[in-house]
Design a protein around this motif. Structure first.
Motif, PDB file in Angstrom:
ATOM      1  N   PRO A 127      -6.022  -3.137  -0.393  1.00  0.00           N
ATOM      2  CA  PRO A 127      -4.806  -3.448  -1.507  1.00  0.00           C
ATOM      3  C   PRO A 127      -5.334  -3.772  -3.053  1.00  0.00           C
ATOM      4  N   HIS A 128      -4.679  -3.966  -3.992  1.00  0.00           N
ATOM      5  CA  HIS A 128      -4.879  -4.185  -5.317  1.00  0.00           C
ATOM      6  C   HIS A 128      -3.868  -4.780  -6.150  1.00  0.00           C
ATOM      7  N   VAL A 129      -4.272  -5.850  -6.834  1.00  0.00           N
ATOM      8  CA  VAL A 129      -3.251  -6.490  -7.955  1.00  0.00           C
ATOM      9  C   VAL A 129      -3.390  -5.906  -8.991  1.00  0.00           C
ATOM     10  N   PRO A 130      -2.366  -5.009  -9.500  1.00  0.00           N
ATOM     11  CA  PRO A 130      -2.496  -4.172 -10.776  1.00  0.00           C
ATOM     12  C   PRO A 130      -2.365  -5.228 -11.733  1.00  0.00           C
ATOM     13  N   THR A 131      -2.960  -4.642 -12.908  1.00  0.00           N
ATOM     14  CA  THR A 131      -3.062  -5.339 -14.205  1.00  0.00           C
ATOM     15  C   THR A 131      -1.577  -5.037 -15.149  1.00  0.00           C
ATOM     16  N   GLU A 132      -1.263  -5.722 -16.048  1.00  0.00           N
ATOM     17  CA  GLU A 132       0.133  -5.650 -16.867  1.00  0.00           C
ATOM     18  C   GLU A 132      -0.160  -4.242 -17.342  1.00  0.00           C
ATOM     19  N   ALA A 133      -1.232  -3.684 -17.645  1.00  0.00           N
ATOM     20  CA  ALA A 133      -1.380  -2.277 -18.261  1.00  0.00           C
ATOM     21  C   ALA A 133      -1.318  -1.250 -17.432  1.00  0.00           C
ATOM     22  N   GLU A 134      -1.758  -1.529 -16.068  1.00  0.00           N
ATOM     23  CA  GLU A 134      -1.535  -0.604 -14.997  1.00  0.00           C
ATOM     24  C   GLU A 134      -0.115  -0.358 -14.655  1.00  0.00           C
ATOM     25  N   LEU A 135       0.588  -1.473 -14.424  1.00  0.00           N
ATOM     26  CA  LEU A 135       1.980  -1.501 -14.186  1.00  0.00           C
ATOM     27  C   LEU A 135       2.732  -0.751 -15.394  1.00  0.00           C
ATOM     28  N   ALA A 136       2.472  -1.134 -16.410  1.00  0.00           N
ATOM     29  CA  ALA A 136       3.376  -0.357 -17.632  1.00  0.00           C
ATOM     30  C   ALA A 136       3.134   0.950 -17.597  1.00  0.00           C
ATOM     31  N   ALA A 137       2.055   1.694 -17.381  1.00  0.00           N
ATOM     32  CA  ALA A 137       1.603   2.972 -17.050  1.00  0.00           C
ATOM     33  C   ALA A 137       2.476   3.694 -16.114  1.00  0.00           C
ATOM     34  N   VAL A 138       2.557   3.050 -14.929  1.00  0.00           N
ATOM     35  CA  VAL A 138       3.159   3.587 -13.853  1.00  0.00           C
ATOM     36  C   VAL A 138       4.751   3.498 -13.631  1.00  0.00           C
ATOM     37  N   THR A 268      11.751  -3.232 -11.658  1.00  0.00           N
ATOM     38  CA  THR A 268      12.047  -3.745 -12.964  1.00  0.00           C
ATOM     39  C   THR A 268      10.592  -4.381 -13.295  1.00  0.00           C
ATOM     40  N   SER A 269      10.057  -5.257 -12.668  1.00  0.00           N
ATOM     41  CA  SER A 269       8.880  -5.657 -12.739  1.00  0.00           C
ATOM     42  C   SER A 269       7.738  -4.790 -12.533  1.00  0.00           C
ATOM     43  N   GLY A 270       7.927  -4.378 -11.398  1.00  0.00           N
ATOM     44  CA  GLY A 270       6.511  -3.439 -10.829  1.00  0.00           C
ATOM     45  C   GLY A 270       5.778  -4.431  -9.701  1.00  0.00           C
ATOM     46  N   ALA A 271       6.394  -5.594  -9.436  1.00  0.00           N
ATOM     47  CA  ALA A 271       5.635  -6.444  -8.391  1.00  0.00           C
ATOM     48  C   ALA A 271       6.504  -6.791  -7.202  1.00  0.00           C
ATOM     49  N   PRO A 272       6.019  -7.321  -6.103  1.00  0.00           N
ATOM     50  CA  PRO A 272       6.678  -7.584  -4.984  1.00  0.00           C
ATOM     51  C   PRO A 272       7.735  -8.562  -5.676  1.00  0.00           C
ATOM     52  N   ALA A 273       8.968  -8.242  -4.922  1.00  0.00           N
ATOM     53  CA  ALA A 273      10.202  -8.834  -5.328  1.00  0.00           C
ATOM     54  C   ALA A 273      10.106 -10.427  -4.773  1.00  0.00           C
ATOM     55  N   VAL A 274      10.562 -11.350  -5.965  1.00  0.00           N
ATOM     56  CA  VAL A 274      10.873 -12.689  -5.751  1.00  0.00           C
ATOM     57  C   VAL A 274      12.348 -13.120  -5.382  1.00  0.00           C
ATOM     58  N   ARG A 275      12.541 -13.424  -4.319  1.00  0.00           N
ATOM     59  CA  ARG A 275      13.903 -13.807  -4.202  1.00  0.00           C
ATOM     60  C   ARG A 275      14.006 -15.217  -3.292  1.00  0.00           C
ATOM     61  N   PRO A 276      15.269 -15.746  -3.431  1.00  0.00           N
ATOM     62  CA  PRO A 276      15.245 -17.267  -2.419  1.00  0.00           C
ATOM     63  C   PRO A 276      15.185 -17.016  -1.298  1.00  0.00           C
ATOM     64  N   TYR A 277      15.168 -15.697  -0.468  1.00  0.00           N
ATOM     65  CA  TYR A 277      15.249 -15.622   1.023  1.00  0.00           C
ATOM     66  C   TYR A 277      14.184 -14.686   1.291  1.00  0.00           C
ATOM     67  N   SER A 278      13.705 -14.897   2.676  1.00  0.00           N
ATOM     68  CA  SER A 278      12.659 -13.961   3.198  1.00  0.00           C
ATOM     69  C   SER A 278      13.140 -12.668   3.878  1.00  0.00           C
ATOM     70  N   SER A 279      14.139 -12.514   4.372  1.00  0.00           N
ATOM     71  CA  SER A 279      14.522 -11.233   5.093  1.00  0.00           C
ATOM     72  C   SER A 279      16.112 -11.055   4.914  1.00  0.00           C
ATOM     73  N   ALA A 280      16.411  -9.828   5.068  1.00  0.00           N
ATOM     74  CA  ALA A 280      17.630  -9.168   4.768  1.00  0.00           C
ATOM     75  C   ALA A 280      17.951  -8.428   6.081  1.00  0.00           C
ATOM     76  N   THR A 281      18.985  -8.513   6.870  1.00  0.00           N
ATOM     77  CA  THR A 281      19.056  -7.455   7.812  1.00  0.00           C
ATOM     78  C   THR A 281      20.475  -6.860   7.897  1.00  0.00           C
ATOM     79  N   ILE A 282      20.583  -5.644   8.197  1.00  0.00           N
ATOM     80  CA  ILE A 282      21.679  -4.780   8.143  1.00  0.00           C
ATOM     81  C   ILE A 282      22.047  -4.428   9.664  1.00  0.00           C
ATOM     82  N   VAL A 283      23.291  -4.755   9.959  1.00  0.00           N
ATOM     83  CA  VAL A 283      23.899  -4.309  11.089  1.00  0.00           C
ATOM     84  C   VAL A 283      24.951  -3.308  11.092  1.00  0.00           C
ATOM     85  N   SER A 284      24.551  -2.143  11.487  1.00  0.00           N
ATOM     86  CA  SER A 284      25.233  -0.792  11.135  1.00  0.00           C
ATOM     87  C   SER A 284      25.782   0.138  12.409  1.00  0.00           C
TER      88      SER A 284
END
Length: 347
Positions: A127-138, A268-284
């Motif tokens: 695994p790799h933590v990308p630089t801002e330049a790498e994210l901007a390119a992708v 939007t950021s290219g990074a792992p999403a930062v949210r106030p919750y840790s999981s979302a579950t769908i019942v379908s």
């Protein structure tokens, strides 16, 4: 497979095997589509049935794999910016559905996220933590509107060189639906399908009671991670399935310098999403394919935006402060087991 994901798999399989021993039924487990898969046909299970099920799963794996050069997905990615590629009906169908979800979710779920997934390598040995330049390119390469589908020849075309499909957020759901279809064809009355935590309860229990699907608390420490924190009670439907699918920060991740980087990426950021919750579950009750894709969309959108975009879909969220956010349609269906939760908010 990291330790937490392995523990989650063990927990889910333990539910299946307890149920199986109580019903005195056969089951089969194998590693396919990149994960541990178990199918438990409580009545009507046979070697012939399981052979057909796991042969079908292997076919799906071969067509959707991003690591096999001869898969439809790899062939499509290799021709990005060059020419369209005709693909199997399975792949065309799933990609079309993925584009539908991308459009309805305003692009937070995007099947062209492949370049970003590859850059982070979260599910690889390096695994790799990308630089801002790498994210901007992708980031400009992630754009489902630049994916052309042609129904006349079942072809897919990624318009820009470097673009890449990644269907890990929907293909398991399609596979689960295909297993349910095979069960229906063989007149199986009741079953549990577990494709790496993508759970489908199929048919009705013999005593007409509700199925109980355990969901983990993503915030507990490692030694308690395998313990379910709540159960989703769902009534089965004759000859059809109900899917319970969770996306969370604890499923696949790596840690670097004390920071956890999980696999749910914010385009939007290219990074792992930062949210106030840790999981979302769908019942379908609609399809596991839908539940699979929408669990990712739900995590990225959050309760209010998700319910606005998908008003008929039932979901719940485990917030980091111990609050449960639950769609009103699931009221009475969520039974907490762990004493962690402070309150439940129905919306």
């Amino acid at each position: 497979m990291n330790r937490l994901y392995a523990l989650a798999t063990v927990f889910l399989l333990s539910i299946l095997y307890v149920s199986c021993s109580n019903e005195n039924c056969p089951a089969r487990t194998d590693h396919v589509i990149g994960t541990v898969c178990t199918v438990n046909a409580f009545e009507g299970g046979s070697e012939k049935l399981y052979d057909e099920v796991f042969t079908r799963l292997a076919e799906i794996d071969a067509r959707f794999s991003t690591t096999r050069a001869d898969s439809d997905i790899s062939r499509t990615n290799a021709q990005a910016g060059k020419q369209p590629v005709s693909v199997h009906d399975d792949v065309f169908f799933v990609v079309k559905k993925a584009v539908d979800v991308a459009r309805e979710s305003k692009g937070v779920f995007d099947p062209t996220i492949g370049p970003l997934v590859k850059l982070w390598g979260i599910q690889t040995d390096a695994p790799h933590v990308p630089t801002e330049a790498e994210l901007a390119a992708v980031l400009p390469l992630v754009d489902y509107t630049k994916l052309t589908l042609n129904e006349s020849d079942n072809s897919l075309f990624l318009e820009t060189a470097g673009m890449a499909l990644e269907l890990g957020g929907i293909a398991k759901g399609f596979a689960a639906d295909e297993v349910a279809r095979i069960l229906h064809k063989h007149h199986v009355k009741r079953a549990i399908i577990d494709l790496g935590g993508n759970i489908v309860v199929y048919g009705k229990k013999r005593n007409a009671a509700a199925w109980a699907v355990g969901v983990k608390n993503p915030l507990l420490e490692h030694e308690r991670f395998g313990t379910p924190c709540l159960a989703v009670k769902v009534k089965g439907n004759k000859n059809s399935g109900v899917s319970v699918v969770t996306s969370g920060t604890y499923e696949r991740y790596f840690e670097r310098d004390g920071i956890r980087y999980h696999h749910i990426l914010d385009i939007t950021s290219g990074a792992p999403a930062v949210r106030p919750y840790s999981s979302a579950t769908i019942v379908s009750e609609a399809s596991s394919l839908e539940a699979d894709a929408l669990s990712t969309a739900a995590f990225l959108l959050g309760p209010e935006q998700f319910s606005a975009a998908f008003p008929e879909v039932q979901a719940f969220f485990i917030q980091n402060d111990g609050t449960l956010f639950i769609r009103k349609g699931l009221k009475g269906s969520i039974e907490t087991i762990d004493d962690y939760f402070r309150k439940a908010v129905f919306y």
